[in-house]
Design a protein around this motif. Structure first.
Motif, PDB file in Angstrom:
ATOM      1  N   ALA A 226      41.720  36.315  40.052  1.00  0.00           N
ATOM      2  CA  ALA A 226      42.606  36.967  39.393  1.00  0.00           C
ATOM      3  C   ALA A 226      42.580  38.468  39.622  1.00  0.00           C
ATOM      4  N   ALA A 227      43.592  39.207  39.282  1.00  0.00           N
ATOM      5  CA  ALA A 227      43.800  40.583  39.420  1.00  0.00           C
ATOM      6  C   ALA A 227      43.288  41.246  38.146  1.00  0.00           C
ATOM      7  N   LEU A 228      42.184  41.862  38.354  1.00  0.00           N
ATOM      8  CA  LEU A 228      41.710  42.209  37.204  1.00  0.00           C
ATOM      9  C   LEU A 228      41.179  43.904  37.291  1.00  0.00           C
ATOM     10  N   PRO A 229      41.236  44.698  36.257  1.00  0.00           N
ATOM     11  CA  PRO A 229      40.480  46.065  36.373  1.00  0.00           C
ATOM     12  C   PRO A 229      39.076  45.802  36.898  1.00  0.00           C
TER      13      PRO A 229
ATOM     14  N   GLU B 290      33.351  43.797  36.566  1.00  0.00           N
ATOM     15  CA  GLU B 290      31.999  44.123  36.532  1.00  0.00           C
ATOM     16  C   GLU B 290      31.215  43.640  35.184  1.00  0.00           C
ATOM     17  N   ALA B 291      32.136  43.551  34.136  1.00  0.00           N
ATOM     18  CA  ALA B 291      31.506  43.339  32.861  1.00  0.00           C
ATOM     19  C   ALA B 291      31.206  42.002  32.877  1.00  0.00           C
TER      20      ALA B 291
ATOM     21  N   LEU C 174      41.172  41.919  43.401  1.00  0.00           N
ATOM     22  CA  LEU C 174      41.074  40.341  43.207  1.00  0.00           C
ATOM     23  C   LEU C 174      39.640  39.745  43.203  1.00  0.00           C
ATOM     24  N   TYR C 175      39.375  39.186  41.786  1.00  0.00           N
ATOM     25  CA  TYR C 175      38.135  38.983  41.467  1.00  0.00           C
ATOM     26  C   TYR C 175      37.906  37.501  41.171  1.00  0.00           C
TER      27      TYR C 175
ATOM     28  N   VAL D 231      32.920  38.796  41.120  1.00  0.00           N
ATOM     29  CA  VAL D 231      32.820  39.291  42.475  1.00  0.00           C
ATOM     30  C   VAL D 231      34.190  39.327  43.144  1.00  0.00           C
ATOM     31  N   ARG D 232      34.246  40.533  43.724  1.00  0.00           N
ATOM     32  CA  ARG D 232      35.567  40.817  44.646  1.00  0.00           C
ATOM     33  C   ARG D 232      35.707  39.952  45.716  1.00  0.00           C
ATOM     34  N   ALA D 233      37.040  39.745  45.886  1.00  0.00           N
ATOM     35  CA  ALA D 233      37.366  38.498  47.023  1.00  0.00           C
ATOM     36  C   ALA D 233      37.247  39.285  48.311  1.00  0.00           C
ATOM     37  N   GLY D 234      36.390  39.210  49.011  1.00  0.00           N
ATOM     38  CA  GLY D 234      36.159  39.853  50.242  1.00  0.00           C
ATOM     39  C   GLY D 234      35.343  41.146  49.861  1.00  0.00           C
TER      40      GLY D 234
END
Length: 286
Positions: A228-231, A236-237, A165-166, A241-244
């Protein structure tokens, strides 16, 4: 005697049901498909299709012609694959179908490595969300997120992709976790695994934006629209940032597949090894 090219256009129309879909498959204008089918009808002296509400439906004669035409098409593609498989020199073009985000972020940036190791090989990279037909040679190899069940295809696991989750740093800084809003696929893709996982993670929190495209989801997250749920490689590209700090992860296997007739072909083997390395590289860099 009818023209084989007319028959090929008729098969595409018979399978896809519309001029536009058949044209997309063949890479031509829809008017070309209509003209070719009309020419075939004139050559065989029978009406093969009826137009009903924007769709083309086969007549009785059309069903009979389509039955034999599909067999002819399958044999023609088999001849192409056999000849292609015997081209052991690397001076050939190999076509690859991959999801657009994978093609853009995992494969394209590493093309110089392929050229360095195989300078005479030419790659045609197709960013496609749809599942292409490898027996029809719409591509030579494909990266897929679902293992194919066609017994004529070779399938091997190329690696796994981590999803999380980003969101943008500004978005995450401005609100507490219980106030997160989510970005998701539209309802047509509700059954894909990462969508199911996202909805589980979201719980009762709202989905405020939907789209059928992963790149658009990433752009929306960049614009502070939500989580959003992303690879991981895509996030990173995009500088997301990751949620948590220890947020949950979800993994999907990536399958590399090609037709059995191409097993042992030097060029296909070289590209297959390159694609597997592209998929595995993010994990090695993590």
């Amino acid at each position: 005697m009818f023209d084989w090219n007319d028959l090929r256009h008729f098969v595409a129309l018979a399978d896809d049901g519309s001029l536009s879909a058949a044209a997309r498959r063949l890479g031509v204008e829809h008017a070309t498909v209509a003209r070719r089918v009309a020419a075939l009808e004139a050559a065989v002296g029978a009406k093969l299709v009826d137009r009903r509400g924007g769709r083309y439906v086969l007549t009785g004669d059309g069903e009979s012609v389509a039955h034999y035409a599909r067999r002819m098409e399958a044999e023609a593609f088999a001849v192409e694959r056999v000849l292609h498989a015997r081209q052991q020199e690397i001076a050939v073009e190999i076509s690859v179908s991959a999801p657009p985000v994978f093609a853009t972020l995992l494969i394209a940036p590493r093309l110089p490595l392929l050229k360095q190791s195989h300078p005479r090989l030419r790659l045609r990279l197709l960013g496609q969300n749809r599942t292409v037909s490898l027996p029809r040679r719409e591509a030579d190899l494909a990266l897929r997120l679902v293992r194919p069940n066609d017994p004529s295809l070779v399938a091997r696991k190329a690696g796994s992709v981590s999803y999380g989750l980003y969101a943008s740093r500004a978005y995450l800084t401005a609100r507490a976790a219980e106030d997160y809003e989510f970005i998701a696929f539209d309802e047509s893709l509700d059954d894909v695994p990462q969508q199911t996982w996202l909805k589980t993670m979201a719980g009762s929190r709202p989905i405020v934006f939907r789209t059928n495209d992963l790149s658009i989801q990433g752009a929306a997250a960049q614009a502070h629209a939500g989580v959003a749920a992303l690879p991981a490689f895509q996030a990173e590209a995009l500088g997301l940032v990751r949620a948590g700090p220890n947020g949950p992860s979800f993994f999907r296997d990536v399958w590399l597949t090609y037709h059995e007739d191409l097993r042992g072909n030097a060029a296909v083997a070289a590209v297959a090894a390159f694609l597997a390395d592209c998929v595995q590289q993010p994990a090695r860099e993590a």
